[in-house]
Design a protein around this motif. Structure first.
Motif, PDB file in Angstrom:
ATOM      1  N   SER A 137      -1.059  -7.489  15.491  1.00 48.77           N
ATOM      2  CA  SER A 137      -1.870  -6.548  14.733  1.00 48.77           C
ATOM      3  C   SER A 137      -1.005  -5.855  13.675  1.00 48.77           C
ATOM      4  CB  SER A 137      -2.460  -5.530  15.714  1.00 48.77           C
ATOM      5  OG  SER A 137      -3.261  -4.638  15.014  1.00 48.77           O
ATOM      6  N   GLY A 138      -1.509  -5.809  12.452  1.00 49.45           N
ATOM      7  CA  GLY A 138      -0.787  -5.144  11.365  1.00 49.45           C
ATOM      8  C   GLY A 138       0.207  -6.044  10.647  1.00 49.45           C
ATOM      9  N   SER A 139       0.238  -7.339  11.004  1.00 51.14           N
ATOM     10  CA  SER A 139       1.227  -8.223  10.371  1.00 51.14           C
ATOM     11  C   SER A 139       0.796  -8.665   8.965  1.00 51.14           C
ATOM     12  CB  SER A 139       1.486  -9.456  11.256  1.00 51.14           C
ATOM     13  OG  SER A 139       0.287 -10.124  11.543  1.00 51.14           O
ATOM     14  N   GLY A 140      -0.472  -8.399   8.582  1.00 52.70           N
ATOM     15  CA  GLY A 140      -0.892  -8.689   7.209  1.00 52.70           C
ATOM     16  C   GLY A 140      -1.896  -9.813   7.059  1.00 52.70           C
ATOM     17  N   LYS A 141      -2.455 -10.295   8.178  1.00 51.94           N
ATOM     18  CA  LYS A 141      -3.364 -11.451   8.137  1.00 51.94           C
ATOM     19  C   LYS A 141      -4.629 -11.173   7.308  1.00 51.94           C
ATOM     20  CE  LYS A 141      -3.818 -11.427  12.660  1.00 51.94           C
ATOM     21  NZ  LYS A 141      -3.070 -10.175  12.964  1.00 51.94           N
ATOM     22  N   THR A 142      -5.289 -10.055   7.634  1.00 47.16           N
ATOM     23  CA  THR A 142      -6.525  -9.729   6.915  1.00 47.16           C
ATOM     24  C   THR A 142      -6.247  -9.496   5.438  1.00 47.16           C
ATOM     25  OG1 THR A 142      -7.626  -8.838   8.858  1.00 47.16           O
ATOM     26  CG2 THR A 142      -8.363  -7.980   6.743  1.00 47.16           C
ATOM     27  N   THR A 143      -5.105  -8.866   5.144  1.00 51.99           N
ATOM     28  CA  THR A 143      -4.770  -8.605   3.738  1.00 51.99           C
ATOM     29  C   THR A 143      -4.603  -9.925   2.981  1.00 51.99           C
ATOM     30  OG1 THR A 143      -3.699  -6.567   4.469  1.00 51.99           O
ATOM     31  CG2 THR A 143      -3.241  -7.272   2.216  1.00 51.99           C
ATOM     32  N   PHE A 186       0.854  -1.189   0.000  1.00 51.39           N
ATOM     33  CA  PHE A 186       0.000   0.000   0.000  1.00 51.39           C
ATOM     34  C   PHE A 186       0.887   1.234   0.000  1.00 51.39           C
ATOM     35  CE2 PHE A 186      -2.709  -3.150   2.231  1.00 51.39           C
ATOM     36  CZ  PHE A 186      -3.803  -3.122   1.383  1.00 51.39           C
TER      37      PHE A 186
END
Ligand SMILES: Nc1ncnc2c1ncn2[C@@H]1O[C@H](COP(=O)(O)OP(=O)(O)OP(=O)(O)O)[C@@H](O)[C@H]1O
Ligand SMILES: [Mg+2]
Length: 260
Positions: A51-57, A16
């Motif tokens: 949090s923010g490690s990229g799981k949802t992405t 991003f």
């Protein structure tokens, strides 16, 4: 017996580019940075990390809610990386998602009946005269009474709305579900019920799950294998017991020590 891969991601990446102020330089966030793994048919693969490690992405890339910058995604032997929009409906029937906050994804003006008929219609699951019967069965499968079908989402509890979200996900009779923190927003007493419901449905419908969570206890309870993400990369992947009791990666060791 040799297990078959249902989902395979090979070197997928998503960056991003953000610009916080008008004249500030651009910052590139490597949300997902060359990630590869496979998910076997019938398994639950846990995806954990801070949090923010990229799981949802990662989940959104597999769901094709986001486009990969590079890499390849295969589902049931088909390359879906650049499947055009018009072909996505077929994919949406097979690949579903359960979000953390189901209520936010439910149209507040629709009754539970309407919310459950919607996917049945969209994916031509049953004929219109069978909608009511199918909804009754879906409600039953997720542990909701038939009496709830005339209610609106705001009239249900968080746990009940999550059951509606699950019913919508299974309505199209999918093969694979991305569960993105499906119990994180729920009361601890309700979490166990929803996790057991997901386990029962998996068995009953022969589902395969990618289970995204930051809660190692939940992942330990539910998953066959576990993948660990750190700064956009998968740093470790292996059998549940191996990752938890004998992690090889230093970050995983830290995570296991702090969370268990
Ligand atoms: N649409 C976007 N635009 C810009 N940056 C984004 C966008 N989506 C995600 N990011 C960034 O990408 C990184 C990974 O985010 P992601 O939501 O995948 O993490 P996560 O592991 O799911 O975190 P959490 O556990 O908090 O849900 C974060 O730094 C996030 O800020
Ligand atoms: Mg997330």
């Amino acid at each position: 017996m040799k297990q078959k891969l249902l989902v395979e991601v090979e070197g997928i990446a998503k960056h991003f580019v953000i610009k916080q102020k008008l004249f500030a330089p651009k910052t590139v966030i490597k949300a997902v940075d060359e990630v590869s793994f496979g998910i076997y048919s019938g398994e639950t693969l846990g995806l954990i990390g801070e949090s923010g490690s990229g799981k949802t992405t990662v989940g959104n890339l597999i769901l094709r809610l986001l486009e990969c910058d590079q890499g390849k995604i295969t589902f049931a032997g088909q390359d879906i990386t650049h499947l055009p929009q018009r072909s996505l409906r077929g994919l949406r029937k097979d690949i579903q998602v359960i979000f953390q906050h189901s209520q936010e994804t439910l149209d507040p003006k629709m009754t539970i009946l309407e919310l459950l008929v919607e996917p049945l219609k969209l994916h031509h699951i049953v004929a219109p005269h069978q909608f009511e019967r199918e909804v009754k069965q879906l409600l039953n499968m997720v542990g909701l009474g038939e009496g709830e079908k005339h209610k609106f989402p705001f009239q249900l509890s968080g746990g009940q709305n999550q059951r509606v979200g699950i019913a919508r996900a299974i309505a199209s009779r999918p093969r694979f579900i991305v569960c993105d923190e499906p119990v994180s927003a729920l009361d601890v007493s309700i979490q166990g019920q929803i996790l057991n419901l997901l386990l029962d449905l998996k068995q009953e419908m022969q589902l395969t799950y990618l289970f995204i969570s930051h809660d190692l206890k939940v992942v330990k309870y539910l998953c066959d294998r576990i993948a660990v993400m750190h700064h956009g990369k998968v740093v470790e992947i292996g059998e549940n017991s191996q990752v938890i009791s004998a992690p090889t990666d230093p970050y995983t060791r830290e995570l296991v020590n702090s969370l268990l």
